[in-house]
Design a protein around this motif. Structure first.
Motif, PDB file in Angstrom:
ATOM      1  N   CYS A  71       0.788  -1.148  -0.036  1.00 58.86           N
ATOM      2  CA  CYS A  71      -0.025   0.181   0.068  1.00 58.86           C
ATOM      3  C   CYS A  71       0.887   1.280   0.018  1.00 58.86           C
ATOM      4  CB  CYS A  71      -1.006  -0.205   1.113  1.00 58.86           C
ATOM      5  SG  CYS A  71      -1.913   1.516   1.462  1.00 58.86           S
ATOM      6  N   LEU A  78      -5.193   7.254   5.154  1.00 58.12           N
ATOM      7  CA  LEU A  78      -4.496   6.040   5.687  1.00 58.12           C
ATOM      8  C   LEU A  78      -5.646   4.995   5.982  1.00 58.12           C
ATOM      9  CD1 LEU A  78      -2.335   4.119   6.650  1.00 58.12           C
ATOM     10  CD2 LEU A  78      -2.408   5.288   8.967  1.00 58.12           C
ATOM     11  N   HIS A  79      -6.872   5.446   6.659  1.00 57.55           N
ATOM     12  CA  HIS A  79      -7.821   4.671   7.070  1.00 57.55           C
ATOM     13  C   HIS A  79      -8.421   3.956   5.891  1.00 57.55           C
ATOM     14  CE1 HIS A  79      -7.970   5.225  11.399  1.00 57.55           C
ATOM     15  NE2 HIS A  79      -7.831   6.423  11.099  1.00 57.55           N
ATOM     16  N   LEU A 132      -6.192   1.448   4.310  1.00 60.40           N
ATOM     17  CA  LEU A 132      -6.294   0.156   5.116  1.00 60.40           C
ATOM     18  C   LEU A 132      -7.511  -0.702   5.036  1.00 60.40           C
ATOM     19  CD1 LEU A 132      -4.246   1.135   8.380  1.00 60.40           C
ATOM     20  CD2 LEU A 132      -3.334   0.091   6.182  1.00 60.40           C
ATOM     21  N   ASP A 133      -8.513   0.066   5.153  1.00 64.13           N
ATOM     22  CA  ASP A 133      -9.803  -0.864   4.925  1.00 64.13           C
ATOM     23  C   ASP A 133     -10.020  -1.352   3.699  1.00 64.13           C
ATOM     24  OD1 ASP A 133     -10.781   0.374   7.489  1.00 64.13           O
ATOM     25  OD2 ASP A 133     -12.036   1.848   6.420  1.00 64.13           O
ATOM     26  N   LEU A 166      -7.358  -4.628   3.801  1.00 64.84           N
ATOM     27  CA  LEU A 166      -7.679  -5.569   4.739  1.00 64.84           C
ATOM     28  C   LEU A 166      -8.853  -6.387   4.079  1.00 64.84           C
ATOM     29  CD1 LEU A 166      -7.787  -3.574   8.283  1.00 64.84           C
ATOM     30  CD2 LEU A 166      -6.263  -5.177   7.473  1.00 64.84           C
ATOM     31  N   LEU A 176       1.569  -7.124   5.161  1.00 68.00           N
ATOM     32  CA  LEU A 176       1.024  -5.702   4.442  1.00 68.00           C
ATOM     33  C   LEU A 176       2.353  -4.892   4.763  1.00 68.00           C
ATOM     34  CD1 LEU A 176      -0.989  -3.989   2.981  1.00 68.00           C
ATOM     35  CD2 LEU A 176      -1.845  -3.400   5.478  1.00 68.00           C
ATOM     36  N   VAL A 211       3.078  -0.684   4.247  1.00 65.77           N
ATOM     37  CA  VAL A 211       2.484   0.483   3.935  1.00 65.77           C
ATOM     38  C   VAL A 211       3.609   1.553   3.837  1.00 65.77           C
ATOM     39  CG1 VAL A 211       0.836   2.104   4.892  1.00 65.77           C
ATOM     40  CG2 VAL A 211       0.499  -0.329   5.288  1.00 65.77           C
ATOM     41  N   LEU A 226      -6.393  -1.604  15.599  1.00 65.69           N
ATOM     42  CA  LEU A 226      -6.086  -2.200  14.281  1.00 65.69           C
ATOM     43  C   LEU A 226      -5.209  -3.522  14.711  1.00 65.69           C
ATOM     44  CD1 LEU A 226      -6.284  -2.515  11.391  1.00 65.69           C
ATOM     45  CD2 LEU A 226      -4.282  -0.955  11.166  1.00 65.69           C
ATOM     46  N   HIS A 278      -8.036  -7.425  13.048  1.00 63.57           N
ATOM     47  CA  HIS A 278      -7.577  -7.769  11.678  1.00 63.57           C
ATOM     48  C   HIS A 278      -7.718  -9.014  11.140  1.00 63.57           C
ATOM     49  CE1 HIS A 278      -3.842  -9.875  12.972  1.00 63.57           C
ATOM     50  NE2 HIS A 278      -3.824  -8.870  13.890  1.00 63.57           N
ATOM     51  N   MET A 298       2.513  -6.139   9.678  1.00 66.59           N
ATOM     52  CA  MET A 298       2.094  -4.913   9.031  1.00 66.59           C
ATOM     53  C   MET A 298       3.444  -4.009   9.203  1.00 66.59           C
ATOM     54  SD  MET A 298      -1.013  -1.935   9.656  1.00 66.59           S
ATOM     55  CE  MET A 298      -2.037  -3.036   9.079  1.00 66.59           C
ATOM     56  N   TYR A 315       3.462  -4.946  14.455  1.00 64.28           N
ATOM     57  CA  TYR A 315       3.765  -3.656  13.606  1.00 64.28           C
ATOM     58  C   TYR A 315       5.504  -3.911  13.384  1.00 64.28           C
ATOM     59  CZ  TYR A 315      -0.431  -1.371  14.324  1.00 64.28           C
ATOM     60  OH  TYR A 315      -2.067  -0.888  14.271  1.00 64.28           O
TER      61      TYR A 315
END
Length: 132
Positions: free
Chosen positions: A20, A31-32, A35-36, A39, A51, A53, A72, A76, A83, A110
């Protein structure tokens, strides 16, 4: 898939790494949204997916950023293992350090790096460790 200020695409034909890339002038809503969408793509797979980003542009940290990232990390798709954020922002590094201290799950979920090659290496190392 192009969504507003994000380009989301599979790195490989087997759909194990989703990338992404956020535009340099992204904001928290971008960003939201990205990410939506990512996902939802990951939910369509039945195997491990990681993922990446890329958020190279700078943006102010939202007042509730820590709670959003912790949420988050808890909610998930089960097949999303890592991520990895690509950023050079010292603000995000500080945020990551705080989150890592308050949540072991977030610390495992993360990762942060400053390059795509670094992100791919983090994923490779984690997969190698998981197969041992």
């Amino acid at each position: 898939m192009q969504i507003d200020k994000a380009n989301i695409k599979w790195k490989d034909d087997t759909h194990t790494i989703l990338c992404c890339d956020l535009a340099d002038d992204w904001n928290w809503q971008d960003l939201h949204t990205a990410l939506d969408a990512a996902l939802k793509m990951i939910e369509g797979e039945t195997h491990r997916v990681d993922l990446i980003v890329r958020m190279q542009g700078t943006v102010k940290v939202a007042p509730n950023a820590m709670s959003e990232l912790l949420t988050l990390a808890k909610y998930h798709p089960q097949n999303l293992t890592l991520m990895v954020f690509i950023t050079v922002s010292t603000t995000f590094l500080s945020l990551y350090n705080v989150i890592s201290r308050v949540s072991n799950h977030a610390k495992a979920f993360y990762r942060l790096t400053d390059s795509k090659s670094g992100a791919l290496q983090i994923i490779k190392d984690d997969r190698d460790n998981a197969s041992v």
